[in-house]
Design an enzyme around this catalytic site. Structure first.
Site, mmCIF file in Angstrom:
data_model
loop_
_atom_site.group_PDB
_atom_site.id
_atom_site.type_symbol
_atom_site.label_atom_id
_atom_site.label_comp_id
_atom_site.label_asym_id
_atom_site.label_seq_id
_atom_site.Cartn_x
_atom_site.Cartn_y
_atom_site.Cartn_z
ATOM 1 N N ALA A 65 0.827 -1.214 0.000
ATOM 2 C CA ALA A 65 0.000 0.000 0.000
ATOM 3 C C ALA A 65 0.861 1.263 0.000
ATOM 4 O O ALA A 65 1.953 1.286 0.564
ATOM 5 C CB ALA A 65 -0.918 0.016 1.224
ATOM 6 N N GLY A 70 6.876 0.366 5.403
ATOM 7 C CA GLY A 70 7.703 -0.521 4.578
ATOM 8 C C GLY A 70 7.704 -0.130 3.116
ATOM 9 O O GLY A 70 8.735 -0.169 2.439
ATOM 10 N N CYS A 71 6.546 0.262 2.626
ATOM 11 C CA CYS A 71 6.427 0.653 1.217
ATOM 12 C C CYS A 71 7.168 1.950 0.941
ATOM 13 O O CYS A 71 7.719 2.141 -0.145
ATOM 14 C CB CYS A 71 4.961 0.745 0.823
ATOM 15 S SG CYS A 71 4.121 -0.849 1.033
ATOM 16 N N THR A 72 7.210 2.840 1.922
ATOM 17 C CA THR A 72 7.970 4.078 1.803
ATOM 18 C C THR A 72 9.461 3.773 1.739
ATOM 19 O O THR A 72 10.185 4.324 0.904
ATOM 20 C CB THR A 72 7.644 5.023 2.979
ATOM 21 O OG1 THR A 72 6.248 5.352 2.903
ATOM 22 C CG2 THR A 72 8.480 6.286 2.933
ATOM 23 N N ALA A 75 10.125 2.235 -1.785
ATOM 24 C CA ALA A 75 10.062 3.240 -2.854
ATOM 25 C C ALA A 75 11.269 4.178 -2.787
ATOM 26 O O ALA A 75 11.861 4.509 -3.828
ATOM 27 C CB ALA A 75 8.765 4.033 -2.754
#
Length: 192
Positions: A65, A70-72, A75
């Site tokens: 998401a 974690g996704c930050t 990315a």
């Protein structure tokens, strides 16, 4: 009688206890050597990215998401290396998750992303790639696929917990690809 009741209770409790997923339940549908599914998705800038129109190696990473910790991390890791990936490996990167274009715009703006993150509303492309669910089926998985310039899968990396490790695995796989030659190639050898 107490023993029988205790055994029944233990067996019942065991049936509902969380267990580690079996190998078959996490099997990825897209395997090394197979051609990736065709897809066209809109990115944070409103541009449509089509897999088959891409004629260079491609890192396709699925993440749970936008704007989550974690996704930050993931990315940012790819964003920090995107120029190097493009220059050294003649490759590109796309991130894919199930949020809409508006969410992608906000996430990309927050981080200053210099690569496309694609909106897969309804998770159609996630399903086409066969990205498994994580955390006992509660979360979308975090899986990175490396595709060669023909769209053939050369590497699959599945690790929900260590988001930053996806960059290193992607670069290792890109390094293993045959070198991309710049310019043109003569159909014959020169005698000198």
């Amino acid at each position: 009688m107490k023993t029988a009741a205790a055994l029944l209770f233990a067996a019942g409790a065991q049936a509902f206890a969380p267990t580690a997923p079996s190998r078959s339940s996490t099997a990825l549908n897209l395997k090394v050597g197979e051609t990736a599914p065709e897809f066209s998705l809109v990115d944070q800038n409103g541009k449509t990215f089509t897999r088959s129109k891409n004629k260079k190696p491609l890192v396709v990473y699925f993440y749970p998401a936008d704007s989550t910790p974690g996704c930050t991390v993931q990315a940012n890791a790819f964003n920090d290396e995107i120029q190097n990936i493009r220059k050294e490996f003649k490759a590109d990167v796309v991130g894919i998750s199930g949020q809409d274009v508006e969410s992608k715009q906000k996430f990309a703006e927050e981080l200053g992303l210099n690569f496309s993150i694609l909106a897969d509303e309804g998770d159609e492309i996630r399903k086409a790639f066969g990205v498994p669910k994580a955390a006992f089926g509660f979360l979308p998985g975090r899986v990175t696929y490396i595709l060669d310039k023909e769209g053939q899968c050369v590497s699959v990396y599945d690790n929900l917990a260590d988001a930053a490790s996806h960059l290193d695995k992607a670069k290792e796989s890109l390094e293993a690809l045959p070198a991309q030659k710049a310019g043109f190639e003569l159909p014959f050898e020169l005698p000198f």
